[in-house]
Design a protein around this motif. Structure first.
Motif, PDB file in Angstrom:
ATOM      1  N   THR A  91       0.836  -1.188   0.000  1.00  0.00           N
ATOM      2  CA  THR A  91       0.000   0.000   0.000  1.00  0.00           C
ATOM      3  C   THR A  91       0.877   1.247   0.000  1.00  0.00           C
ATOM      4  N   ALA A  92       0.589   2.131  -0.938  1.00  0.00           N
ATOM      5  CA  ALA A  92       1.260   3.431  -1.023  1.00  0.00           C
ATOM      6  C   ALA A  92       0.199   4.469  -1.343  1.00  0.00           C
ATOM      7  N   ASN A  93       0.268   5.580  -0.671  1.00  0.00           N
ATOM      8  CA  ASN A  93      -0.702   6.655  -0.884  1.00  0.00           C
ATOM      9  C   ASN A  93      -2.144   6.120  -0.753  1.00  0.00           C
ATOM     10  N   GLU A  94      -2.299   5.195   0.198  1.00  0.00           N
ATOM     11  CA  GLU A  94      -3.601   4.599   0.512  1.00  0.00           C
ATOM     12  C   GLU A  94      -4.182   3.751  -0.627  1.00  0.00           C
ATOM     13  N   ASN A  95      -3.317   3.286  -1.542  1.00  0.00           N
ATOM     14  CA  ASN A  95      -3.747   2.460  -2.668  1.00  0.00           C
ATOM     15  C   ASN A  95      -2.898   1.204  -2.747  1.00  0.00           C
ATOM     16  N   LEU A  96      -3.556   0.087  -3.040  1.00  0.00           N
ATOM     17  CA  LEU A  96      -2.864  -1.169  -3.243  1.00  0.00           C
ATOM     18  C   LEU A  96      -2.242  -1.158  -4.636  1.00  0.00           C
ATOM     19  N   ILE A  97      -0.984  -1.622  -4.719  1.00  0.00           N
ATOM     20  CA  ILE A  97      -0.288  -1.686  -6.010  1.00  0.00           C
ATOM     21  C   ILE A  97       0.758  -2.781  -5.964  1.00  0.00           C
ATOM     22  N   THR A  98       0.960  -3.465  -7.096  1.00  0.00           N
ATOM     23  CA  THR A  98       1.971  -4.516  -7.172  1.00  0.00           C
ATOM     24  C   THR A  98       3.310  -3.923  -7.607  1.00  0.00           C
ATOM     25  N   VAL A  99       4.347  -4.702  -7.349  1.00  0.00           N
ATOM     26  CA  VAL A  99       5.694  -4.341  -7.795  1.00  0.00           C
ATOM     27  C   VAL A  99       5.708  -4.188  -9.314  1.00  0.00           C
ATOM     28  N   LYS A 100       5.068  -5.133 -10.004  1.00  0.00           N
ATOM     29  CA  LYS A 100       5.028  -5.092 -11.464  1.00  0.00           C
ATOM     30  C   LYS A 100       4.345  -3.816 -11.962  1.00  0.00           C
ATOM     31  N   ALA A 101       3.229  -3.441 -11.362  1.00  0.00           N
ATOM     32  CA  ALA A 101       2.519  -2.236 -11.786  1.00  0.00           C
ATOM     33  C   ALA A 101       3.381  -0.994 -11.568  1.00  0.00           C
ATOM     34  N   LEU A 102       4.153  -0.971 -10.499  1.00  0.00           N
ATOM     35  CA  LEU A 102       5.066   0.158 -10.285  1.00  0.00           C
ATOM     36  C   LEU A 102       6.086   0.243 -11.418  1.00  0.00           C
ATOM     37  N   GLY A 103       6.606  -0.897 -11.850  1.00  0.00           N
ATOM     38  CA  GLY A 103       7.554  -0.906 -12.962  1.00  0.00           C
ATOM     39  C   GLY A 103       6.941  -0.361 -14.236  1.00  0.00           C
ATOM     40  N   TYR A 104       5.748  -0.821 -14.567  1.00  0.00           N
ATOM     41  CA  TYR A 104       5.076  -0.317 -15.771  1.00  0.00           C
ATOM     42  C   TYR A 104       4.735   1.163 -15.635  1.00  0.00           C
ATOM     43  N   ALA A 105       4.386   1.590 -14.428  1.00  0.00           N
ATOM     44  CA  ALA A 105       4.097   3.013 -14.207  1.00  0.00           C
ATOM     45  C   ALA A 105       5.343   3.867 -14.433  1.00  0.00           C
ATOM     46  N   ILE A 106       6.498   3.356 -14.039  1.00  0.00           N
ATOM     47  CA  ILE A 106       7.754   4.083 -14.264  1.00  0.00           C
ATOM     48  C   ILE A 106       7.969   4.295 -15.759  1.00  0.00           C
ATOM     49  N   VAL A 107       7.815   3.236 -16.527  1.00  0.00           N
ATOM     50  CA  VAL A 107       8.004   3.321 -17.983  1.00  0.00           C
ATOM     51  C   VAL A 107       6.970   4.271 -18.594  1.00  0.00           C
ATOM     52  N   GLY A 108       5.728   4.085 -18.260  1.00  0.00           N
ATOM     53  CA  GLY A 108       4.662   4.909 -18.823  1.00  0.00           C
ATOM     54  C   GLY A 108       4.736   6.364 -18.410  1.00  0.00           C
ATOM     55  N   HIS A 109       5.223   6.624 -17.206  1.00  0.00           N
ATOM     56  CA  HIS A 109       5.351   8.003 -16.718  1.00  0.00           C
ATOM     57  C   HIS A 109       6.266   8.816 -17.633  1.00  0.00           C
ATOM     58  N   ILE A 110       7.357   8.200 -18.073  1.00  0.00           N
ATOM     59  CA  ILE A 110       8.262   8.914 -18.982  1.00  0.00           C
ATOM     60  C   ILE A 110       7.600   9.143 -20.334  1.00  0.00           C
ATOM     61  N   TYR A 111       6.888   8.152 -20.862  1.00  0.00           N
ATOM     62  CA  TYR A 111       6.185   8.362 -22.132  1.00  0.00           C
ATOM     63  C   TYR A 111       5.158   9.484 -22.001  1.00  0.00           C
ATOM     64  N   HIS A 112       4.464   9.524 -20.894  1.00  0.00           N
ATOM     65  CA  HIS A 112       3.467  10.574 -20.637  1.00  0.00           C
ATOM     66  C   HIS A 112       4.116  11.960 -20.703  1.00  0.00           C
ATOM     67  N   HIS A 113       5.235  12.110 -20.015  1.00  0.00           N
ATOM     68  CA  HIS A 113       5.883  13.425 -19.993  1.00  0.00           C
ATOM     69  C   HIS A 113       6.605  13.753 -21.293  1.00  0.00           C
ATOM     70  N   LYS A 114       7.067  12.746 -22.005  1.00  0.00           N
ATOM     71  CA  LYS A 114       7.663  12.996 -23.327  1.00  0.00           C
ATOM     72  C   LYS A 114       6.616  13.627 -24.237  1.00  0.00           C
ATOM     73  N   ARG A 115       5.414  13.071 -24.212  1.00  0.00           N
ATOM     74  CA  ARG A 115       4.331  13.625 -25.031  1.00  0.00           C
ATOM     75  C   ARG A 115       4.014  15.077 -24.632  1.00  0.00           C
ATOM     76  N   ILE A 116       3.976  15.357 -23.368  1.00  0.00           N
ATOM     77  CA  ILE A 116       3.735  16.725 -22.892  1.00  0.00           C
ATOM     78  C   ILE A 116       4.845  17.658 -23.363  1.00  0.00           C
ATOM     79  N   ILE A 117       6.074  17.208 -23.276  1.00  0.00           N
ATOM     80  CA  ILE A 117       7.202  18.044 -23.731  1.00  0.00           C
ATOM     81  C   ILE A 117       7.070  18.331 -25.219  1.00  0.00           C
ATOM     82  N   GLU A 118       6.773  17.316 -26.022  1.00  0.00           N
ATOM     83  CA  GLU A 118       6.654  17.510 -27.462  1.00  0.00           C
ATOM     84  C   GLU A 118       5.485  18.440 -27.808  1.00  0.00           C
ATOM     85  N   GLU A 119       4.381  18.319 -27.097  1.00  0.00           N
ATOM     86  CA  GLU A 119       3.189  19.108 -27.414  1.00  0.00           C
ATOM     87  C   GLU A 119       3.242  20.529 -26.877  1.00  0.00           C
TER      88      GLU A 119
END
Length: 169
Positions: A138-166
């Motif tokens: 549990t982090a920030n009052e939400n249940l999350i798996t180790v795997k989901a944290l890994g995918y969130a790390i990868v996706g977080h950069i893609y999210h911000h790359k798109r914001i930077i480009e736009e």
């Protein structure tokens, strides 16, 4: 091992996880190698102090946010992998940015820091087996798996790359 399924992470992580095309987490990290090494470094340093609107982060602050978030998610993944039972706190990204002092840093130094953090991230996630990736906490009052944290790390950069480009370039 396929991408994490809904229910193994908070709903707001869907924004990041859906941006990851790869089913295998380590491959997803490796596929970002060029992005980490080349995309940010190719941004001219004279643009690094630019914010696209009043009250928005500069590119330096945005890159520091990416670094900070990756470190926080890595800590959460490590804690859960080691069976931490304590609920971990959330973080206020705007407060972190306001106190990061990123604006006085050099752009290239921030780019090199991101590369170093990502290298550490890869070592961490390569050390996890499939069983470990399925452990949740549990982090920030939400249940999350180790795997989901890994995918969130990868996706977080893609999210911000798109914001930077736009909005920044």
């Amino acid at each position: 091992m396929p991408k994490p399924i809904s229910g193994t992470y908070p709903p707001y992580f869907e924004t990041y996880i859906k941006l990851v095309g790869e089913e295998e987490l380590i491959l997803a990290f490796r596929e970002q190698h060029t992005l980490i090494d080349d995309f940010f470094s190719a941004i001219p340093p004279e643009k690094a102090d630019h914010a696209y609107a009043p009250g928005k982060w500069t590119l330096k602050e945005l890159l520091q946010h990416i670094i900070d978030t990756e470190r926080i998610f890595n800590y959460r993944a490590l804690a859960f992998a080691r069976h931490e039972k304590t609920s971990l706190p959330g973080f206020d990204e705007n407060e972190y940015a306001a106190h990061s002092k990123a604006v006085v840093r050099q752009w290239q130094t921030l780019c090199e820091e991101l590369k170093a953090v990502r290298k550490s991230t890869l070592f961490l996630f390569e050390s996890f087996d499939e069983e470990t990736l399925l452990i949740s906490g549990t982090a920030n009052e939400n249940l999350i798996t180790v795997k989901a944290l890994g995918y969130a790390i990868v996706g977080h950069i893609y999210h911000h790359k798109r914001i930077i480009e736009e909005r920044y370039l």
